[in-house]
Design an enzyme around this catalytic site. Structure first.
Site, PDB file in Angstrom:
ATOM      1  N   THR A  55     -46.315 -16.939  13.311  1.00  0.00           N
ATOM      2  CA  THR A  55     -45.013 -17.034  13.959  1.00  0.00           C
ATOM      3  C   THR A  55     -45.149 -17.954  15.161  1.00  0.00           C
ATOM      4  O   THR A  55     -46.229 -18.471  15.450  1.00  0.00           O
ATOM      5  CB  THR A  55     -44.549 -15.666  14.479  1.00  0.00           C
ATOM      6  OG1 THR A  55     -45.388 -15.286  15.581  1.00  0.00           O
ATOM      7  CG2 THR A  55     -44.640 -14.601  13.401  1.00  0.00           C
ATOM      8  N   ALA A 115     -54.656 -28.281  14.290  1.00  0.00           N
ATOM      9  CA  ALA A 115     -54.266 -27.983  12.914  1.00  0.00           C
ATOM     10  C   ALA A 115     -55.527 -27.767  12.068  1.00  0.00           C
ATOM     11  O   ALA A 115     -56.261 -26.821  12.300  1.00  0.00           O
ATOM     12  CB  ALA A 115     -53.382 -29.071  12.358  1.00  0.00           C
ATOM     13  N   LEU A 171     -58.301 -29.566  11.976  1.00  0.00           N
ATOM     14  CA  LEU A 171     -59.554 -30.114  12.507  1.00  0.00           C
ATOM     15  C   LEU A 171     -60.415 -29.043  13.170  1.00  0.00           C
ATOM     16  O   LEU A 171     -59.892 -28.155  13.824  1.00  0.00           O
ATOM     17  CB  LEU A 171     -59.251 -31.203  13.548  1.00  0.00           C
ATOM     18  CG  LEU A 171     -58.478 -32.418  13.063  1.00  0.00           C
ATOM     19  CD1 LEU A 171     -58.233 -33.369  14.228  1.00  0.00           C
ATOM     20  CD2 LEU A 171     -59.240 -33.113  11.957  1.00  0.00           C
ATOM     21  N   GLY A 221     -40.110 -34.982   8.899  1.00  0.00           N
ATOM     22  CA  GLY A 221     -40.303 -33.551   9.198  1.00  0.00           C
ATOM     23  C   GLY A 221     -41.413 -33.273  10.187  1.00  0.00           C
ATOM     24  O   GLY A 221     -41.928 -32.163  10.236  1.00  0.00           O
ATOM     25  N   LYS A 241     -51.614 -26.566  23.896  1.00  0.00           N
ATOM     26  CA  LYS A 241     -52.910 -26.801  23.244  1.00  0.00           C
ATOM     27  C   LYS A 241     -53.987 -27.042  24.296  1.00  0.00           C
ATOM     28  O   LYS A 241     -55.114 -26.554  24.181  1.00  0.00           O
ATOM     29  CB  LYS A 241     -52.808 -28.009  22.313  1.00  0.00           C
ATOM     30  CG  LYS A 241     -51.933 -27.712  21.099  1.00  0.00           C
ATOM     31  CD  LYS A 241     -51.677 -28.952  20.269  1.00  0.00           C
ATOM     32  CE  LYS A 241     -50.885 -28.589  19.016  1.00  0.00           C
ATOM     33  NZ  LYS A 241     -50.389 -29.768  18.307  1.00  0.00           N
ATOM     34  N   GLY A 244     -48.681 -30.975   9.690  1.00  0.00           N
ATOM     35  CA  GLY A 244     -48.248 -30.729   8.329  1.00  0.00           C
ATOM     36  C   GLY A 244     -48.646 -29.343   7.871  1.00  0.00           C
ATOM     37  O   GLY A 244     -49.740 -28.886   8.161  1.00  0.00           O
TER      38      GLY A 244
END
Ligand code: ADP
Ligand code: ASP
Ligand code: MG
Length: 841
Positions: free
Chosen positions: A583, A638, A640, A691, A709, A823
């Site tokens: 979430t 993501a 990595l 997107g 981050k 993505g």
């Protein structure tokens, strides 16, 4: 008609609440009974999971006048019973009869509760009468389901007909002789003709024929009472654990099944908090040759734990441990106690008079003080009673007073082999000392069957793990019994990434480690299946969700908040459970609840890790205390391996001094396009079409996502601050910040010119524009920079992310990690890596 099986001794099978969660669980219990029809048998059942708690809460809220809660609570409990009935029984007279009984029970409940709302007084008698319907209904349900499954003659027998007691409401003590007689008289003939009696657990008759309860967890006792009365050899207690384990599996992840325990060992463990067995359940056994078997509901073919009078496992002087938390330590101290007879007796008499049970006693050999443990809520009453008892001694200064120390836990280490094995105590204390855990008090029973240690409640979990390790209890019985073969995943969030992840998990090869999605939770509710949601089911849920159907409305879905969903899941015997948070909400509380329920955490959600420092520290500390992992690789890069690299460096003794990076795929793409001469408005529209950005692209442009981050990395490096302490340069033009989204998007062209100028400036200084974070233990900065064309950052492409580690070892030539950073597929893959890491360790 006399059944040929009736010459065999009968067996008792008790199904606990956790095994009776809902219709499908009950259907499995029915299968288990069907598989044991070669001997006469009696079935004892608890209420459906959570129903006793729910009924008690309804009663408690009713006396507070909360009519609304009563209505909603009763409706929810009623709905669960109806759902179970409908799942188990085909339409027809059997089902109609059951539905009528359920309606009746809840209509009566509402009536009584309405009375309570008015009179505002709740007696123990009324409470018992109210909660009794939990067991009575589940026994009715079970009997009907057995009948439906063709098990043969099935007979519901109400508990007060066969279990007799002294009538203490809320905590009735069984009357063994009368129970023996009644049970034989009522059940004997049924068994003789091959019928299967189904009896509600937990309930007993008072001497004047009313219904009382045997105390929480008391249906284990019902089973052993009937076993004794009927001359059973075996009493099977079907539980949500594979047996009695060397420790509470929620606290010690390494806990193993103990194949066999002596009755006295089991008694110690049950008395000292091992919830798996109701302590008084051992009373009816007396000197009889009855074995209790704790069996695995999830794996009925495994033998579980035998509790009997045999002595086995000689190599293990210590077989298991448990802990009682929520305790207070009372000390009566004074010079005048020395050699005065009767002080100890008077101390315990004073506590006993208030009905308070004492868990551990130590007396210094100098007789200078007596120290004992009581449940924390009773501590004040115990103290008052002692002060009253020793009034004159205190006045004469012979006793200094009574001291109370709250917030302690008693850890107890149990094993018959301790007697005669030297050095056991030393090993316990050695293990605790090594972990820096302070021992507040110690006691060893004269039987040398247990050693009890009082520690601060906050150390209790760690203490159990240390002692468990010290005695190598994870190797008991070969240590292979609870070998991990399954990992259960609960998905919190069922958006794009959650669905992609579910599909990936469903496609995994099952051998040798099966990873299953047992639950999916969204804002509307959840879908759960303890056996794992199948690939087609997950695909159907995902398709429904994509077309706008929330989980609560999907087939098998339930309406609930995350808290209830977790409660529900935690009542099942999940294997190596992992909560995956995909979430973007503030889920700190839910995550803590999951840790407390023994789950590992995998986070793709940045929120909880960037929340206020205090919440962050609490989350980490709780994970540490519970021995659970918190993985969150995808929160920074993501797919990595950024966090992983950090830990690998740290574990190998390197020190990370600085991490520099471009962790935004969206901004990376944008600057790539701008560098190629596209206009800002065009480039941003292109990103939206692909997107990449958040629904409102200003969320990316304002730099907060990068700041989060950076903070996650910063906290790993030891940065002590908050999100507000980060210097963030926003890329959203002043005048665009307050605009409605639509208007902002319409007016994008207005900012093309300023952007073009910025890019030009960067070019002329022979640099490339990048949106970058620099993280050190002391400072975090996020903003736009022109980097030299020779910098690794200058070569970034598309949505690629890049991170540059400067460490003690990688100083002159920093470590660079580059790769796609956005993505759903890449992110879901990263999460899956975290999950697999936990599945295989
Ligand atoms: P029932 O469903 O029969 O009421 P309980 O819920 O009372 O069963 O008991 C099972 C629970 O006891 C397990 O879920 C586990 O969390 C807890 N437990 C605590 N200590 C132990 C232990 N040493 N071995 C097994 N289970 C334990
Ligand atoms: N249903 C009762 C309880 O929750 C009795 C039991 O489960 O043994 O305490
Ligand atoms: Mg129980």
């Amino acid at each position: 008609m006399v059944d040929r099986r009736s010459s065999l001794p009968p067996q008792i099978h008790k199904f606990g609440g956790a095994s009776l969660a809902d219709g499908p669980a009950m259907a499995r219990a029915v299968d288990i009974v069907r598989g044991h029809r070669d001997a006469p048998l009696v079935v004892v059942v608890s209420a459906l999971a959570g129903v006793t708690d729910a009924l008690l809460e309804i009663a408690a809220r009713a006396v507070q006048g909360d009519a609304e809660f009563v209505r909603a609570g009763a409706a929810a409990a009623r709905a669960r019973h109806i759902a179970a009935a409908e799942a188990l029984l085909a339409p027809g007279p059997r089902r109609d009869e059951l539905l009528r009984l359920i309606d009746e029970a809840f209509a009566e409940l509402e009536q009584i509760a309405a009375g309570l709302v008015i009179v505002r007084e709740l007696t123990a008698r009324t409470t018992d009468y109210l909660v009794a319907r939990g067991e009575r209904l589940s026994a009715r349900l079970f009997a009907a389901a057995l009948g439906e499954a063709g098990v043969g003659a099935v007979q519901f027998v109400d508990a007060p007909e066969v279990v007799k007691s002294d009538g203490t409401f809320g905590h009735a003590s069984p009357d063994l002789a009368r129970t023996d007689r009644a049970a034989r008289k009522v059940l004997g003939p049924l068994l003789a003709r091959g019928a299967v009696p189904v009896v509600p657990g937990f309930l007993a008759a008072t001497p004047d024929g009313q219904v009382a309860t045997l105390g929480r967890g008391g249906s284990d006792l019902t089973a052993t009472l009937l076993g004794r009365a009927l001359g059973a050899r075996d009493v099977a207690l079907w539980k949500d654990v594979p047996g009695l384990l060397t420790a509470d599996p929620r606290v010690v992840p390494d806990a193993r099944v103990v194949p066999q325990l002596h009755v006295r060992e089991a008694a110690e463990l049950a008395y000292y908090g091992a919830k798996v067995l109701y302590p008084r359940a051992l009373i009816p056994l007396g000197q009889r040759n009855i074995a209790i078997r704790i069996r695995s509901f999830a794996d009925p073919s495994s033998p579980g734990t035998e509790i009997s009078r045999r002595r086995t496992l000689d190599a293990y002087p210590v077989k298991a441990l448990s802990a009682v938390t929520g305790q207070a330590l009372l000390t009566v101290e004074g010079n005048g106690m020395l050699g005065v007879p009767g002080i100890a007796a008077r101390t315990f008499a004073a506590v006993h008079r208030k009905g308070i049970s004492v868990s551990l006693i130590t007396q210094a050999s100098s007789e200078h003080s007596i120290c004992f443990g009581v449940p924390e809520p009773a501590a004040e009453r115990a103290r008052a009673s002692l002060v009253e008892e020793f009034q004159s001694e205190i006045a004469r200064r012979e006793i200094d007073g009574v001291e109370v120390r709250p917030g302690v836990a008693t850890l107890v280490v149990v094993g018959l082999g301790m007697a005669g094995t030297p050095g056991i105590a030393a090993r316990v204390f050695g293990a605790l000392a090594q972990a820096g855990i302070n021992v507040i008090a110690i006691a060893q029973g004269s039987s040398e069957l247990n050693i009890s240690v009082v520690v601060d409640a906050r150390d209790a979990a760690r203490a159990q793990r240390m002692v468990h390790d010290a005695f190598q209890l994870s190797k008991i019985g070969g240590g292979a019994m609870t070998r991990r073969t399954r990992t259960d995943v609960m998905l919190l969030g069922f958006g794009q990434i959650g669905r992609a992840l579910a599909a990936m998990i469903a496609k995994l090869k099952r051998e040798p480690l099966a990873v299953k999605v047992v639950a999916a939770v969204d804002r509307s509710g959840f879908v759960f299946d303890a056996r794992g949601l199948s690939a087609p089911r997950l695909a159907a849920l995902a398709a429904a969700k994509t077309s706008g159907t929330p989980l609560a409305k999907a087939p098998g879905g339930r309406k609930a908040g995350a808290r209830e969903a977790l409660d529900f899941a935690a009542r099942h015997a999940l294997a190596n459970p992992i909560l995956v948070d995909v979430t973007a909400d503030d889920t700190s509380d839910t995550l803590k609840q999951a840790l407390a329920a023994g789950m590992h955490l995998v986070l793709a959600n940045k929120r909880p890790l960037t929340a206020h420092r205090k919440l962050y520290d609490e989350l980490r500390a709780l994970a540490e205390e519970r021995g659970r992992r918190l993985l969150h690789e995808t929160t920074v890069g993501a797919g990595l391996p950024i966090i992983d690299t950090f830990y690998k460096l740290a574990e190998s003794g390197d020190r990370v001094q600085k991490i520099e990076g471009c962790p935004s795929g969206t901004l990376g793409y944008l600057f790539g396009e701008l560098g190629r001469g596209r206009r800002f408005s065009e480039a941003l529209r292109g990103a939206i079409a692909k997107g990449y950005p958040e629904p409102d692209p200003r969320d990316d442009l304002c730099g907060m996502d990068v700041a989060r981050k950076a903070l996650i990395l910063g906290r790993l490096l030891g940065f002590p601050g908050e999100l507000e302490d980060i210097e963030v340069e926003s890329l959203v033009p002043e005048e665009a910040r307050g605009l409605p989204l639509g208007e902002f998007l319409r007016r994008l062209d207005e900012w093309d010119e300023p952007w073009r100028r910025r890019i030009e400036e960067a070019r002329s200084s022979r640099g490339v524009l990048r949106y970058r974070c620099i993280v050190t233990p002391r400072r975090i900065r996020v903003g736009l920079v022109a980097v030299d064309a020779s910098s690794p950052l200058a070569s970034l492409n598309g949505t690629d992310n890049q991170f540059i580690f400067t460490t003690q070892r990688y100083r002159a030539n920093p470590l660079v990690i580059t790769g796609p950073g956005a993505g759903p597929a890449v992110t879901a893959g990263g999460i899956l890596n975290d999950v697999l890491k936990l599945a295989s360790t």
